[in-house]
Scaffold this active site. Sequence first.
Site, short mmCIF file in Angstrom:
data_model
loop_
_atom_site.label_atom_id
_atom_site.label_comp_id
_atom_site.label_asym_id
_atom_site.label_seq_id
_atom_site.Cartn_x
_atom_site.Cartn_y
_atom_site.Cartn_z
N GLU A 256 34.91 46.32 39.98
CA GLU A 256 34.97 45.55 38.72
C GLU A 256 34.91 46.57 37.60
O GLU A 256 33.90 47.25 37.44
CB GLU A 256 33.77 44.61 38.61
N CYS A 295 31.91 43.43 29.53
CA CYS A 295 33.23 43.67 30.14
C CYS A 295 34.20 42.57 29.77
O CYS A 295 35.41 42.76 29.82
CB CYS A 295 33.08 43.77 31.64
#
Length: 523
Positions: A256, A295
């Site tokens: 990720e 993020c």
Amino acid sequence: MITLRSYIGGRWVEGSGQRATLVNPSTEEPVAEAGTGGIDFRAAIDHARTVGVPGLRELTFRQRGDLLRALSRLIHAHRDELIAPAMQNGGNTRGDAKFDIDGASGTLAHYAEVGATIGDARVLTDGEGVQLGRSARFHGQHILTPRDGVAVHINAFNFPAWGLAEKLACALLAGVPVITKPATSTALTAYRIALLIIEAKILPEGALTFLAGATGDLLNHLTGQDVLAFTGSSDTGAWLRALPHLIGRSVHVNIEADSLNAAVLTLDAERGTPAYDLFITEVAREITQKAGQKCTAVRRIIVPAPFADAVQEDLAERLAAVKVGDPAHESATMGPLATAQQLRDVRAGIARLRAEADTVFGGDGAVTPLVLEGAAAGKGYFVGPVLLRCNKPDLASAVHSHEVFGPVATILPYDGESRSAAQLVRRGGGTLVVSIYGDDRERLTDLALAIAPYTGRIHLGSSKLAGQATPPGTVLPQMIHGGPGRAGGGEELGGLRGLAFYMQRTAIQGDKPIVEQLARPKG
Ligand code: NAP
């Protein structure tokens, strides 16, 4: 100053040798130190394998779900005391800290329910059984069983609580013990959570190993039954993915990473419409929450050219209301960046974006923060919100490729055509989330389908959703989190889907009654 210890082989141990210093990013004062020097990582993995694996394997999904429920309650019960380290070591405002901590307890609670729903099984079936021969006798069924190894979790600095818990929830529910490592710079909150979990004796022995510091030679001991789930920068992700040992052993790796997330305003959502208002509210929040260190934060604001001036004005007004400062100062609404490196990177990133975009709010991010009386002058990793505008986004490069991990976003005007907006979104090279604001269903559908292969999640911000939904930057455990390309190509969460990474899918074929008994949900 405290020294963070690691929990290995059923006991807390202090690393020897050189240690990293964790600081308060508002004052730059040291708050703790951490290191894993001298730790025997092979022994740590052996313990998790030999003690943790059988302990979890013997439990049903319902029983593992019960463990997660107890963890969720534990974290929630200690919410107030966990806010303090998040403010002190993460630069979080109270709101930011709650977002992280509640994300942790909420995700654990969700997976507790998933466990309860699966019930008393130890095996999952994948899809329906199928007839394989001319008669019904020859039958096939795919099943999922927990991998016979450990899950190594490496987390980013920005969500020490949620990052730990969301990965932990899926792995433990699947039946796989966890070796978790927070980013060292902001590890204090994760350390406190680990202390609480171990003290509460909720988990079977060996189910949780906690590392306060670097991973040493840990990854060299992984095998094809183990998994590595990483969250962090693309550079580290790419480096881990290419480790010869991991490739050689076919270790399952989930990455990720970075993302140039976009918020798109459609041509029907002009100023004054509820969808426009929702867009302004959510984009302003995404820029400033956790000082933009998310993020999923919006980096690119894609708006019809005729609306660009209005959007610029309205966002600038929201950003002007933000009070940057030490979260311990009661008036501060946005804290500092988490580390000195972050400050250097964000300043350099703003300079890079300014080479192809104009700053329309916040200049270079220099700001006079609100600090407590007596604080040393000039200290702290503060940066103010910065809004840029790039009128020729199709010719730009850095705005689509360089993630500035702070309170920074760029307005990118387009001609109002869905295909043009989709083209700009795609330039991000793969994102975690794209939000689209408007009410024209046909336009929303066209745009969403054109964007879908390039992003892990699409948030449709139509006017009826105002006040009914979480903003796009909030990761929900029911929905997958991850994205293609630059975002790492990984996938986490998504309800039951989140367990698959920790389990082996096996095709079973044979005599129907035997296959069915083996795959029986209560088996
Ligand atoms: P990072 O520097 O890549 O570090 C991430 C983690 O990797 C930390 O725990 C770090 O440990 C560890 N690490 C670094 N080098 C390593 C190595 N050689 N071997 C093993 N572990 C290593 O990223 P970050 O600065 O913490 O996080 C910011 C980035 O994460 C941003 O780019 C953001 O977009 C991304 N992010 C993505 C998501 C997502 O879900 N996609 C979520 C949050 C953040 P140490 O701290 O001990 O060095």
